[in-house]
Write a protein that holds these residues in place. Structure first.
Motif, PDB file in Angstrom:
ATOM      1  N   GLU A 123       1.003  -1.049  -0.053  1.00  0.00           N
ATOM      2  CA  GLU A 123       0.164  -0.083  -0.269  1.00  0.00           C
ATOM      3  C   GLU A 123       0.978   1.740  -0.064  1.00  0.00           C
ATOM      4  O   GLU A 123       1.158   1.837   0.836  1.00  0.00           O
ATOM      5  CB  GLU A 123      -0.609   0.021   1.428  1.00  0.00           C
ATOM      6  CG  GLU A 123      -1.970  -1.449   1.047  1.00  0.00           C
ATOM      7  CD  GLU A 123      -3.184  -1.364   2.244  1.00  0.00           C
ATOM      8  OE1 GLU A 123      -3.258  -0.676   3.043  1.00  0.00           O
ATOM      9  OE2 GLU A 123      -3.605  -1.924   2.307  1.00  0.00           O
ATOM     10  N   ALA A 124       1.508   1.951  -0.672  1.00  0.00           N
ATOM     11  CA  ALA A 124       1.966   2.144  -1.230  1.00  0.00           C
ATOM     12  C   ALA A 124       2.237   3.338  -2.396  1.00  0.00           C
ATOM     13  O   ALA A 124       1.456   2.759  -3.523  1.00  0.00           O
ATOM     14  CB  ALA A 124       3.699   1.883  -0.838  1.00  0.00           C
ATOM     15  N   ASP A 125       3.396   4.222  -3.022  1.00  0.00           N
ATOM     16  CA  ASP A 125       2.943   5.055  -4.300  1.00  0.00           C
ATOM     17  C   ASP A 125       4.096   4.110  -4.965  1.00  0.00           C
ATOM     18  O   ASP A 125       5.225   3.806  -4.216  1.00  0.00           O
ATOM     19  CB  ASP A 125       3.687   6.883  -3.391  1.00  0.00           C
ATOM     20  CG  ASP A 125       3.850   8.089  -4.777  1.00  0.00           C
ATOM     21  OD1 ASP A 125       3.734   7.425  -6.481  1.00  0.00           O
ATOM     22  OD2 ASP A 125       3.737   8.474  -5.231  1.00  0.00           O
ATOM     23  N   VAL A 126       3.248   3.900  -6.458  1.00  0.00           N
ATOM     24  CA  VAL A 126       4.453   3.440  -6.711  1.00  0.00           C
ATOM     25  C   VAL A 126       5.681   4.136  -7.324  1.00  0.00           C
ATOM     26  O   VAL A 126       6.975   3.313  -7.457  1.00  0.00           O
ATOM     27  CB  VAL A 126       3.776   2.415  -7.602  1.00  0.00           C
ATOM     28  CG1 VAL A 126       3.236   3.961  -9.276  1.00  0.00           C
ATOM     29  CG2 VAL A 126       4.440   1.562  -9.250  1.00  0.00           C
ATOM     30  N   GLY A 127       5.687   5.131  -7.502  1.00  0.00           N
ATOM     31  CA  GLY A 127       6.779   6.709  -7.915  1.00  0.00           C
ATOM     32  C   GLY A 127       7.755   6.129  -6.524  1.00  0.00           C
ATOM     33  O   GLY A 127       8.831   5.647  -7.305  1.00  0.00           O
ATOM     34  N   GLN A 128       7.526   6.061  -5.610  1.00  0.00           N
ATOM     35  CA  GLN A 128       8.548   6.089  -4.778  1.00  0.00           C
ATOM     36  C   GLN A 128       9.431   4.391  -4.560  1.00  0.00           C
ATOM     37  O   GLN A 128      10.596   4.396  -4.499  1.00  0.00           O
ATOM     38  CB  GLN A 128       8.065   5.787  -3.682  1.00  0.00           C
ATOM     39  CG  GLN A 128       7.142   7.207  -2.894  1.00  0.00           C
ATOM     40  CD  GLN A 128       5.942   7.973  -1.797  1.00  0.00           C
ATOM     41  OE1 GLN A 128       6.250   6.272  -0.717  1.00  0.00           O
ATOM     42  NE2 GLN A 128       6.305   8.707  -0.553  1.00  0.00           N
ATOM     43  N   LEU A 129       8.351   3.282  -4.882  1.00  0.00           N
ATOM     44  CA  LEU A 129       9.170   2.011  -5.124  1.00  0.00           C
ATOM     45  C   LEU A 129       9.986   2.262  -6.204  1.00  0.00           C
ATOM     46  O   LEU A 129      11.585   1.637  -6.749  1.00  0.00           O
ATOM     47  CB  LEU A 129       8.134   0.978  -5.092  1.00  0.00           C
ATOM     48  CG  LEU A 129       6.916   0.642  -4.279  1.00  0.00           C
ATOM     49  CD1 LEU A 129       6.486  -0.152  -4.660  1.00  0.00           C
ATOM     50  CD2 LEU A 129       8.119   0.387  -2.984  1.00  0.00           C
ATOM     51  N   ILE A 130       9.634   3.009  -7.272  1.00  0.00           N
ATOM     52  CA  ILE A 130      10.475   2.652  -8.661  1.00  0.00           C
ATOM     53  C   ILE A 130      12.136   3.935  -7.826  1.00  0.00           C
ATOM     54  O   ILE A 130      12.828   3.582  -8.746  1.00  0.00           O
ATOM     55  CB  ILE A 130       9.614   3.758  -9.865  1.00  0.00           C
ATOM     56  CG1 ILE A 130       8.677   3.153  -9.987  1.00  0.00           C
ATOM     57  CG2 ILE A 130      10.723   4.219 -11.056  1.00  0.00           C
ATOM     58  CD1 ILE A 130       7.345   3.303 -10.898  1.00  0.00           C
ATOM     59  N   ARG A 131      11.784   4.914  -7.295  1.00  0.00           N
ATOM     60  CA  ARG A 131      12.871   5.627  -7.074  1.00  0.00           C
ATOM     61  C   ARG A 131      13.324   4.939  -5.887  1.00  0.00           C
ATOM     62  O   ARG A 131      15.005   5.564  -5.604  1.00  0.00           O
ATOM     63  CB  ARG A 131      12.354   7.504  -6.151  1.00  0.00           C
ATOM     64  CG  ARG A 131      11.257   8.099  -7.381  1.00  0.00           C
ATOM     65  CD  ARG A 131      11.488   9.536  -6.955  1.00  0.00           C
ATOM     66  NE  ARG A 131       9.993   9.669  -6.180  1.00  0.00           N
ATOM     67  CZ  ARG A 131       9.237   9.551  -6.259  1.00  0.00           C
ATOM     68  NH1 ARG A 131       8.698   9.810  -7.217  1.00  0.00           N
ATOM     69  NH2 ARG A 131       8.490   9.889  -5.796  1.00  0.00           N
ATOM     70  N   ALA A 132      13.085   4.148  -5.537  1.00  0.00           N
ATOM     71  CA  ALA A 132      14.074   3.448  -4.073  1.00  0.00           C
ATOM     72  C   ALA A 132      15.773   2.805  -4.071  1.00  0.00           C
ATOM     73  O   ALA A 132      15.898   2.182  -3.152  1.00  0.00           O
ATOM     74  CB  ALA A 132      13.045   2.609  -3.484  1.00  0.00           C
TER      75      ALA A 132
END
Length: 224
Positions: A123-132
């Motif tokens: 349950e998270a912003d996919v953009g944050q996972l991409i940038r992580a």
């Protein structure tokens, strides 16, 4: 005619809009205001999003796939069907209610795929996972809006910007693929994908097999 019944509603992450889950007989619909985001009878192009992407990474060992947007699980189910048992699929969903609907009213549509050991729900912003993390994913599949514009959540605009596409390119392993679903074409987005270093193919896919509206899928490959 069987009437539509609203089962539940939830606010978008910024609180600006309302998502509504509706049912008519065995048909489900997720609405954003008066705009239908998805319908349980229209899954062809979302399934194509997954199948086309998985075909391009078929030779990858222990592939990691990131799916932006759970929706009605069409993309997830198609990806699981196309991937081997060594794959790992992470689904990023910003609206907790959508996950609850998947496990509740729409459990029949999901057919147990959320319990597949290859699947992790974030349950998270996919953009944050991409940038992580750099070079982390074999494929990134985005089906979070009706096109390359933040319709559900304005924060999604950054996914389709030059900076967002550069981040996606960096997050992919060599030979990885970024796939984006859209209700229609967008020449500016195609140009931004190419400028970000992707090899781009724009594909038309029907909402239903041989029927329904033509949607667009961008398959953007990263070189090896």
């Amino acid at each position: 005619m069987i009437p539509w019944v609203q089962l539940d509603s939830a606010r978008t992450p910024d609180g600006a809009q309302e998502l509504r889950l509706k049912r008519r007989g065995d048909e489900f619909s997720i609405m954003l205001g008066t705009n239908e985001l998805m319908n349980s009878r229209l899954s062809g192009s979302e399934e194509a999003l997954a199948k086309l992407s998985c075909e391009l990474i078929a030779g990858h060992k222990e592939p990691r796939i990131l799916i932006g947007g759970l929706g009605m699980g069409f993309t997830l189910r198609a990806a699981l069907a196309a991937l081997d048992r060594d794959a790992a699929v992470t689904v990023a969903e910003l609206v907790p209610a959508v996950v609850a609907w998947a496990r509740g009213a729409m459990a029949g549509i999901f057919d147990g795929c959320l319990d597949d050991p290859r699947v992790t729900i974030r349950e998270a912003d996919v953009g944050q996972l991409i940038r992580a993390e750099a070079a982390a994913w074999d494929a990134i599949l985005l089906d979070v809006d009706n096109g390359p514009e933040g319709i559900v959540y304005k924060g999604n605009d950054s996914l389709y910007s030059a900076a967002g596409l550069a981040a996606a390119h960096a997050a992919l392993k060599p030979g990885g693929v970024l796939a984006v679903w859209s209700q229609g074409p967008d020449g500016g987005f195609t140009r931004r994908l190419k400028q970000a270093g992707f090899i781009v193919e724009e594909i038309n896919a029907r909402a239903r097999v041989k029927l329904g509206a033509r949607h667009v899928i961008w398959i953007a490959a990263k070189g090896r």
